[in-house]
Design a protein around this motif. Structure first.
Motif, PDB file in Angstrom:
ATOM      1  N   GLN A 296     124.271 105.934  35.319  1.00 44.88           N
ATOM      2  CA  GLN A 296     124.807 107.088  34.600  1.00 44.88           C
ATOM      3  C   GLN A 296     124.155 107.138  33.227  1.00 44.88           C
ATOM      4  OE1 GLN A 296     126.620 109.190  36.163  1.00 44.88           O
ATOM      5  NE2 GLN A 296     128.430 109.893  35.075  1.00 44.88           N
ATOM      6  N   TYR A 297     123.444 108.231  32.938  1.00 39.70           N
ATOM      7  CA  TYR A 297     122.804 108.367  31.625  1.00 39.70           C
ATOM      8  C   TYR A 297     123.823 108.832  30.604  1.00 39.70           C
ATOM      9  CZ  TYR A 297     118.119 107.615  33.442  1.00 39.70           C
ATOM     10  OH  TYR A 297     117.004 107.045  33.987  1.00 39.70           O
ATOM     11  N   THR A 298     123.671 108.355  29.393  1.00 39.34           N
ATOM     12  CA  THR A 298     124.603 108.696  28.325  1.00 39.34           C
ATOM     13  C   THR A 298     124.121 109.919  27.559  1.00 39.34           C
ATOM     14  OG1 THR A 298     123.536 107.362  26.595  1.00 39.34           O
ATOM     15  CG2 THR A 298     125.059 106.228  28.096  1.00 39.34           C
ATOM     16  N   HIS A 299     124.933 110.311  26.579  1.00 36.22           N
ATOM     17  CA  HIS A 299     124.596 111.461  25.745  1.00 36.22           C
ATOM     18  C   HIS A 299     123.361 111.193  24.881  1.00 36.22           C
ATOM     19  CE1 HIS A 299     125.707 115.355  24.113  1.00 36.22           C
ATOM     20  NE2 HIS A 299     125.559 114.898  22.891  1.00 36.22           N
ATOM     21  N   ALA A 300     123.013 109.916  24.712  1.00 31.40           N
ATOM     22  CA  ALA A 300     121.846 109.539  23.904  1.00 31.40           C
ATOM     23  C   ALA A 300     120.561 109.521  24.719  1.00 31.40           C
ATOM     24  CB  ALA A 300     122.073 108.167  23.281  1.00 31.40           C
ATOM     25  N   ASP A 301     120.606 109.958  25.973  1.00 30.69           N
ATOM     26  CA  ASP A 301     119.399 110.013  26.797  1.00 30.69           C
ATOM     27  C   ASP A 301     118.399 110.983  26.157  1.00 30.69           C
ATOM     28  OD1 ASP A 301     117.498 110.050  28.782  1.00 30.69           O
ATOM     29  OD2 ASP A 301     118.690 111.284  30.162  1.00 30.69           O
ATOM     30  N   PRO A 302     117.215 110.511  25.769  1.00 34.15           N
ATOM     31  CA  PRO A 302     116.276 111.397  25.067  1.00 34.15           C
ATOM     32  C   PRO A 302     115.503 112.342  25.993  1.00 34.15           C
ATOM     33  CG  PRO A 302     115.332 109.217  25.265  1.00 34.15           C
ATOM     34  CD  PRO A 302     116.716 109.123  25.836  1.00 34.15           C
ATOM     35  N   ARG A 303     115.618 112.192  27.269  1.00 31.14           N
ATOM     36  CA  ARG A 303     114.884 113.067  28.187  1.00 31.14           C
ATOM     37  C   ARG A 303     115.445 114.492  28.123  1.00 31.14           C
ATOM     38  NH1 ARG A 303     115.763 110.669  33.819  1.00 31.14           N
ATOM     39  NH2 ARG A 303     117.869 110.903  32.990  1.00 31.14           N
ATOM     40  N   GLY A 304     114.597 115.416  27.836  1.00 28.73           N
ATOM     41  CA  GLY A 304     115.017 116.814  27.736  1.00 28.73           C
ATOM     42  C   GLY A 304     115.717 117.166  26.438  1.00 28.73           C
ATOM     43  N   SER A 305     115.772 116.228  25.492  1.00 24.10           N
ATOM     44  CA  SER A 305     116.463 116.538  24.232  1.00 24.10           C
ATOM     45  C   SER A 305     115.705 117.564  23.395  1.00 24.10           C
ATOM     46  CB  SER A 305     116.664 115.250  23.422  1.00 24.10           C
ATOM     47  OG  SER A 305     115.413 114.646  23.122  1.00 24.10           O
ATOM     48  N   TYR A 306     114.458 117.837  23.757  1.00 22.08           N
ATOM     49  CA  TYR A 306     113.680 118.842  23.033  1.00 22.08           C
ATOM     50  C   TYR A 306     114.105 120.260  23.398  1.00 22.08           C
ATOM     51  CZ  TYR A 306     111.161 119.917  27.351  1.00 22.08           C
ATOM     52  OH  TYR A 306     110.840 120.321  28.612  1.00 22.08           O
TER      53      TYR A 306
END
Length: 370
Positions: free
Chosen positions: A149-159
């Motif tokens: 489970q990825y957290t809210h801090a997952d940088p993928r797609g944060s752009y």
């Protein structure tokens, strides 16, 4: 109604100083330019940083055994931790919860996990053992027994949010900039307050800006979003070209608008103004009351008090679109009834849906339909 074209009617292009609206256009240009600058900052600042962070995260590898306990800024540190408790995230529309964990060395941390797959209660998972993976000091994903489970801090797609806002604001600002400049040029030769050419260009800019804001959310990658916007731009150009051809043919004559008079069955009170060098046209704005054989101006929104009726000598000449020189304006959808009281020009301004009532109230009794 039958239109009477009178070249001496008020508000013609030769009566309007072409430079008097320059401050308004300069303000609009400054607003559009600020949108473009904000878009450039979003694309070259936060978005670029988010892309670099995503690239580094995807390239990161697991920390070596000897540094697994302390971690490193450039590697993925995975440890077994104990769940202390979970709390729901308040103030969000989507389901999310906070996961509080304690690592073997006693370090405590928390991670926000979005989604509705959380525990049934705050203590349902207390004491359970899970694996948490940190990168650059933040928990990026958690391994439960049923999967990762990825957290809210997952940088993928944060752009994507920055890219969406940057493209949307940039395209709208650029379209607004071009439309405002065009509007300023047209206003030097046209008396119209809202030229149809500007409406077409602004509509195209809004549609293209919406496509730009949507593109990063429905595509994968920067280049794919740009290709999406390019395709949308082609469709917008085709649509604007068709609109220009249709509207140019419709607007090939003068700016007279054909309106059929309607005598109101009961008194109608609505926003409107009367302007002219006549006793009842000094104030300009307010409300109008229309009824069979009655047209009056009043400051009362109920139309009950301080009425000032127009005399039967007021004769409508034609209905037209608003000019820059008109003192009264009620935004998009406004029309102007050019009238004469003897030799004195008088303008009645109101929304287009009220114009039939104005013309019906001004009709001579003999001309009214039974």
């Amino acid at each position: 109604m039958t239109s009477v074209h009178d070249t001496s009617s008020p508000g013609r292009a030769d009566d309007r100083p072409p430079r008097k609206n320059r401050p308004r256009f300069l303000g609009l240009l400054a607003f559009a330019g600020s949108l473009v600058l904000v878009a450039v900052w979003l694309l070259l600042g936060p978005m670029r940083d988010a892309l670099h962070e995503e690239r580094d995260f995807r390239a990161a590898v697991a920390c070596p055994e000897r540094t697994a306990s302390t971690g490193s800024e450039g590697c993925l540190r995975t440890v077994t931790a104990r769940i202390d408790r979970t709390d729901p995230v308040e103030g969000t529309r989507s389901a999310a919860y906070w996961l509080y964990v304690t690592e073997p060395g006693g370090k405590t941390d928390r991670a926000r996990i979005d989604g509705s797959s959380g525990p049934a209660s705050a203590t349902a998972w207390s004491g359970a053992r899970i694996q948490v993976t940190e990168w650059r000091g933040k928990i990026r994903y958690v391994a439960f027994s049923d999967g990762r489970q990825y957290t809210h801090a997952d940088p993928r797609g944060s752009y994507r949010p920055y890219y969406s806002a940057g493209l949307g604001l940039g395209l709208f600002g650029a379209g607004f900039l071009v439309s405002t400049y065009w509007w300023a040029r047209i206003s030097a030769v046209s008396p119209l307050r809202y030229p149809w050419q500007v409406s077409v260009s602004m509509t195209g800019a809004v549609v293209l800006a919406c496509a730009g804001a949507l593109a990063p959310m429905v595509t994968d990658g920067v280049r794919a979003a740009l290709l999406f916007v390019a395709g949308a731009a082609g469709l917008v150009l085709v649509g604007c070209a068709v609109a220009v051809l249709v509207l140019r043919r419709r607007q090939s004559g003068d700016d007279t608008v054909e309106v059929t008079p309607t005598v109101p069955d009961t008194e109608q009170c609505f926003l409107g103004g009367i302007v002219g060098e006549v006793p009842y046209g000094k104030n300009g704005g307010g409300y109008l009351v229309a009824a069979p054989g009655l047209l009056a101006q009043t400051p009362d929104p109920t139309g009950a008090f301080a009425r000032r009726a127009v005399p039967p000598t007021l004769v409508p000449q034609r209905v037209r679109l608003p000019y820059w020189s008109d003192r009264s304006d009620y935004g998009a959808g406004t029309l102007v009834v050019e009238c004469r009281d003897g030799e004195t020009p008088v303008l009645i301004t109101t929304k287009k849906e009220n114009v039939p009532w104005v013309l019906g109230a001004l009709q001579p009794v003999a001309a009214r339909r039974p």
